[in-house]
Design an enzyme around this catalytic site. Structure first.
Site, mmCIF file in Angstrom:
data_model
loop_
_atom_site.group_PDB
_atom_site.id
_atom_site.type_symbol
_atom_site.label_atom_id
_atom_site.label_comp_id
_atom_site.label_asym_id
_atom_site.label_seq_id
_atom_site.Cartn_x
_atom_site.Cartn_y
_atom_site.Cartn_z
ATOM 1 N N GLU A 1 -12.889 4.323 5.742
ATOM 2 C CA GLU A 1 -12.889 3.487 6.935
ATOM 3 C C GLU A 1 -14.025 3.756 7.888
ATOM 4 O O GLU A 1 -14.209 3.029 8.868
ATOM 5 C CB GLU A 1 -11.546 3.670 7.640
ATOM 6 C CG GLU A 1 -10.455 3.063 6.795
ATOM 7 C CD GLU A 1 -9.104 3.651 7.043
ATOM 8 O OE1 GLU A 1 -9.050 4.741 7.621
ATOM 9 O OE2 GLU A 1 -8.121 3.043 6.657
ATOM 10 N N ARG B 1 -8.342 -1.295 8.344
ATOM 11 C CA ARG B 1 -9.349 -0.379 7.808
ATOM 12 C C ARG B 1 -9.748 0.672 8.838
ATOM 13 O O ARG B 1 -10.934 0.907 9.092
ATOM 14 C CB ARG B 1 -10.572 -1.153 7.296
ATOM 15 C CG ARG B 1 -11.295 -0.376 6.211
ATOM 16 C CD ARG B 1 -12.281 -1.178 5.423
ATOM 17 N NE ARG B 1 -12.915 -0.277 4.455
ATOM 18 C CZ ARG B 1 -13.792 -0.637 3.539
ATOM 19 N NH1 ARG B 1 -14.149 -1.890 3.435
ATOM 20 N NH2 ARG B 1 -14.313 0.230 2.711
ATOM 21 N N CYS B 2 -8.717 1.267 9.449
ATOM 22 C CA CYS B 2 -8.994 2.375 10.367
ATOM 23 C C CYS B 2 -7.753 3.226 10.477
ATOM 24 O O CYS B 2 -6.669 2.795 10.164
ATOM 25 C CB CYS B 2 -9.436 1.870 11.732
ATOM 26 S SG CYS B 2 -8.124 1.525 12.892
ATOM 27 N N GLN C 1 0.835 -1.204 0.000
ATOM 28 C CA GLN C 1 0.000 0.000 0.000
ATOM 29 C C GLN C 1 0.874 1.260 0.000
ATOM 30 O O GLN C 1 0.357 2.362 -0.107
ATOM 31 C CB GLN C 1 -0.900 0.004 1.237
ATOM 32 C CG GLN C 1 -1.867 -1.166 1.293
ATOM 33 C CD GLN C 1 -2.669 -1.231 2.574
ATOM 34 O OE1 GLN C 1 -2.694 -2.253 3.242
ATOM 35 N NE2 GLN C 1 -3.351 -0.150 2.948
#
Ligand code: CDP
Length: 789
Positions: free
Chosen positions: A743, A373-374, A223
């Site tokens: 998110e 996802r935060c 990523q």
């Protein structure tokens, strides 16, 4: 050619599916790392430890090396010759690449087999014989932090305990005084278990060292390609890999969710193997390796205390946390914030006193702490405050919606300085909650619940009114391993008015190709279909920190708008030159400049682009392009109000989500369909941890949930119909008023579901339930309370 291996890799976990036949492996037509083949490519597979803690007495490679096609076995001592057996983590801790003599968690890499075919490498792994001497295992973070506990990280000189770090924010004495003076204090132990990002695509790479050019190209599932390149150069500079000779390419990625930010040993071993052998080496994790060895999140044990006056005015919040980071602190957190942005834990409420602290423990588990996802521990913070708010409402015998409304930060208080140091940019929380209550028919549901309760039926309504904090970061506060957190865009308009735009971020399915092209279209009037968007190749894209923590729109999205505006400024000069008027006489409407009062005298952006290469004013540089590195002045603070209705089966304890309304606010929206898709996906990744997902370990450090037979990610069957809506409160500091959204739903959904289940059981005296709220957990309570059918 040997048969594909289908047995369990370690500890005999039941696993009988051949990888390619597993329907969960269906992939799109994109270019994923696993689709790449290079001439002369070799394959790597990894031997992993069945023990959570053991001495390696001997690695016997004789049988493996006799298999035709097995070329080499790389172990710790081999890497040690090049000083590559240890590496830094992105949290500035250290981690073994391959061990010399001791393994520290189950599924740890022990050695790697290089072969001419993928399945021959797997056969080689089966043929390697490792003799272990099991050692005592520490899996409980509380015991690990207790005085006198045996020290795990003996590699760290002078280390006398198992504390990875201590971090705190706020005024402890002030928060404690205010709690003591409160009329009511809700106090709960809230545990967010270890879970896994479980993305569709596992991790993998092809390392390709070109001996003629001395250049390394790594195609990998990352990523953050630029940051990885810099780290590789810093770690392997001494063996000749300097940064201009490293190219990291991150092609299509089948889901990242934070799990593809860290650098895992497999990448480093493949690179070392390619450099030594001089051929491309491919490593692709299988599903079980992925679930057992990397990408772990959460594992936060929180004691939450929330105080209030009798009338419900919140007075003080205190959270004490023990965080299990496993064997190494390998999470991607900004240096200044080892516990991420946990101090957003005051949430949407106007609290005058707060204190939070985190003690991070080393244990014999794989490295954890991935921001799944935060935005760096926001999920944990939101769960704590939203659960505590419901517990407080229960103590006060007050409706949880009313308690929230009473304590929300008011619209006129923005920009709002929180007691833990954040400046919230904008918000309008009451409107979002009212909207959600209207859609779901809150008052009628409460009446229905009261009726059902009389009949012994179990129905619950749960609210979560969360505040997110995304878009790291202002570079004055945010860096990862010293690299400042900004992000970039580079736009080049070709002579015929078409454009290419490149970014420092890297989509993993969030649709950047669409939304970035839309930003260029909006700012320059070039149709989105004429804008080619590229990310993920460090040889071509401008430097950036990558995509995670919903940061792409707040950073690279902003950079894109500002780079486009630079181009528009230059195009204006060209238009003035072509129309033989002064720049001040020109006005802009998307796609063209025209003379004020004479709209027929106009030049389109395409005409300006052509002139930039064929007829530009004397003294002006030719060409039409711009680059912008955007350093946000602040983070953005998206928010939302979610309401969930559950029915509980008294016979089985099964929780059925009957309705779920999600009202989100991410400021101005670029693409409503993409935003809706982000929210739907996020909600599903919220119901997963709330009801199904957990990875735990027995006392010997054996993992549960090491395959999809035991680790229950929700499928379409478990996923309810999501009802979504929005409010729009633009960010005042973002160039086009947008906030991140990727998110929000993962962060906001679990407490709404947990609150709904507790609400269904509150008349039985239940004040809290840890997630995942499994049927077994609920049924045990129903049985104990004598209401099970
Ligand atoms: O960093 P990441 O791409 O995961 O998160 P994001 O910035 O929240 O964006 C997720 C997707 O939603 C991207 O394609 C964005 O451009 C899009 N988005 C949008 O259309 N409008 C917003 N206000 C925020 C995001």
């Amino acid at each position: 050619m040997s048969e594909p291996r289908t047995d369990a890799k370690i500890c005999g976990m039941g696993h009988s599916m051949k990888r390619k036949e597993d329907p969960r492996f269906i992939r799109g037509q994109g270019r994923y790392v696993d689709d790449f083949t290079l001439p002369g490519m070799l394959y790597m597979d990894i031997v992993r430890s069945p023990h959570a803690h053991a001495k390696i007495k001997k690695i016997n490679t004789e049988k493996a090396l006799k298999i035709p096609g097995v070329l080499a076995v790389i172990d710790g001592p081999t890497l040690a010759k090049y000083k590559l057996h240890w590496m830094p983590t992105i949290s500035a801790d250290t981690q073994m690449v391959l061990p010399i003599d001791e393994v520290m968690y189950q599924a740890q890499e022990v050695c790697a087999v290089i072969a001419t075919e993928r399945y021959i490498a797997a056969d080689g792994v089966d043929a390697v014989e490792v003799e272990y001497e099991p050692l005592p295992v520490m899996v409980d973070p509380h015991k690990s932090l207790a005085p006198g506990a045996p020290v795990l990280r003996k590699d760290k000189e002078g280390k006398k305990d198992n504390l990875a770090f201590h971090w705190q924010a706020g005024d402890k004495a002030g928060a404690e005084r205010a709690l003591a003076a409160s009329d009511v204090v809700a106090s709960e132990n809230v545990y967010l278990p270890r879970i896994h990002v479980a993305s569709m695509e596992t991790c993998g790479c092809i390392a390709d060292f070109d001996t003629a050019q001395g250049k390394l190209t790594v195609y990998m599932t990352t990523q953050a390609p630029h940051a990885v390149r810099t780290v590789l150069a810093l770690v392997a500079g001494h063996v000749g890999l300097s940064e201009e000779r490293i190219r990291v390419v991150s092609p299509d990625i089948g889901g990242g969710f934070g799990g593809k930010v860290p650098v895992y040993p497999g990448y480093v071993i493949a690179i070392a193997a390619s450099v030594v052998i001089g051929k491309p080496v491919k490593w692709i994790e299988d599903r079980m390796e992925n679930l057992q060895a990397d990408s772990f999140a959460r594992d936060y044990h929180m004691k939450v205390e929330l105080g209030a006056k009798k009338d419900g005015t919140m007075t003080s919040l205190k959270i004490k946390t023990v965080a299990d980071h496993g064997y190494a602190n390998a999470s991607a957190n900004p240096s200044k914030f080892p516990a991420g942005l946990f101090s957003i834990c005051t949430g949407s409420y106007d609290l005058k006193h707060a204190f939070c602290e985190v003690d991070a423990a080393y244990t014999h588990k794989p490295p954890g702490g991935v921001a799944y996802r935060c935005s760096f521990r926001v999920t944990e913070a939101v769960h704590a405050i939203e659960r505590a708010t419901d517990a407080l409402a229960q103590k006060l015998n007050m409706d949880p919606a009313e308690l929230r409304m009473k304590n929300f930060i008011k619209p006129e208080q923005f920009p709002y300085k929180s007691v833990l140091g954040w400046e919230y940019d904008s918000g309008n929380y009451g409107v979002a909650l009212k909207k959600a209550m209207g859609i779901i028919g809150y008052d009628a549901l409460r009446k229905e619940q009261a009726e059902k309760r009389k009949k012994g039926e179990l129905m619950g309504i749960g609210i979560s009114s969360f505040t997110e904090i995304v878009g790291a970061g202002p570079s004055r506060d945010f860096d990862i391993l010293g690299i400042k957190m900004f992000d970039s865009a580079e736009i080049r308009v070709h002579p015929t008015g078409k454009a290419i735009a490149r970014f420092g971020t890297k989509s993993q399915g969030q649709g950047h190709e669409t939304t970035y092209a839309q930003i260029v279209a909006e700012e320059l009037g070039i149709p989105a279909a004429h804008v080619q968007v590229e990310e993920g190749d460090t040889d071509t894209a401008p430097y950036g920190l990558g995509t995670y923590a919903s940061r792409s729109t707040p950073t690279s999205g902003a950079a894109c708008a500002l780079a486009a505006r630079k181009i528009r400024d230059k195009a204006k000069k060209i238009a003035a030159h072509l129309l033989e008027v002064s720049e001040q006489d020109l006005e802009w409407e998307p796609g063209k400049f025209f003379v004020k009062g004479a709209p027929q005298m106009a030049k389109t952006i395409q005409e300006c682009a052509f002139a930039a290469y064929t007829n530009h004013p004397q003294g002006m540089e030719a060409g039409l392009e711009a680059v912008h590195y955007y350093d946000p002045p602040n983070l953005t603070f998206p928010f939302g109000s979610y309401i969930c209705v559950v029915d509980i089966d008294r016979g089985t304890g099964d929780v059925k989500v009957r309705r779920f309304v999600a009202v989100d606010d991410c400021g101005n929206i670029i693409n409503p369909m993409i935003v809706e898709g982000q929210i739907h996906g996020g909600l599903t990744q919220g119901i997963g941890p709330a009801l199904y997902e957990e990875i735990s370990y027995d006392d010997e450090g054996n993992i549960s949930g090491g395959s999809f037979l035991d680790y229950y990610v929700p499928t379409a069957l478990e996923t309810p119909h999501w009802e979504t809506d929005k409010t729009v409160t633009p960010s005042p500091h973002h160039p086009f008023g947008a906030k991140g959204v990727g998110e929000s739903a993962t962060v906001g959904a679990p407490p709404a579901i947990a609150n709904a289940v507790v609400d269904a059981l509150r008349h039985l005296g239940v004040t809290h339930l840890d997630i995942p709220i499994t049927p077994e957990k609920v049924w045990q309570i129903l049985k104990k309370k004598g209401v099970a059918e």
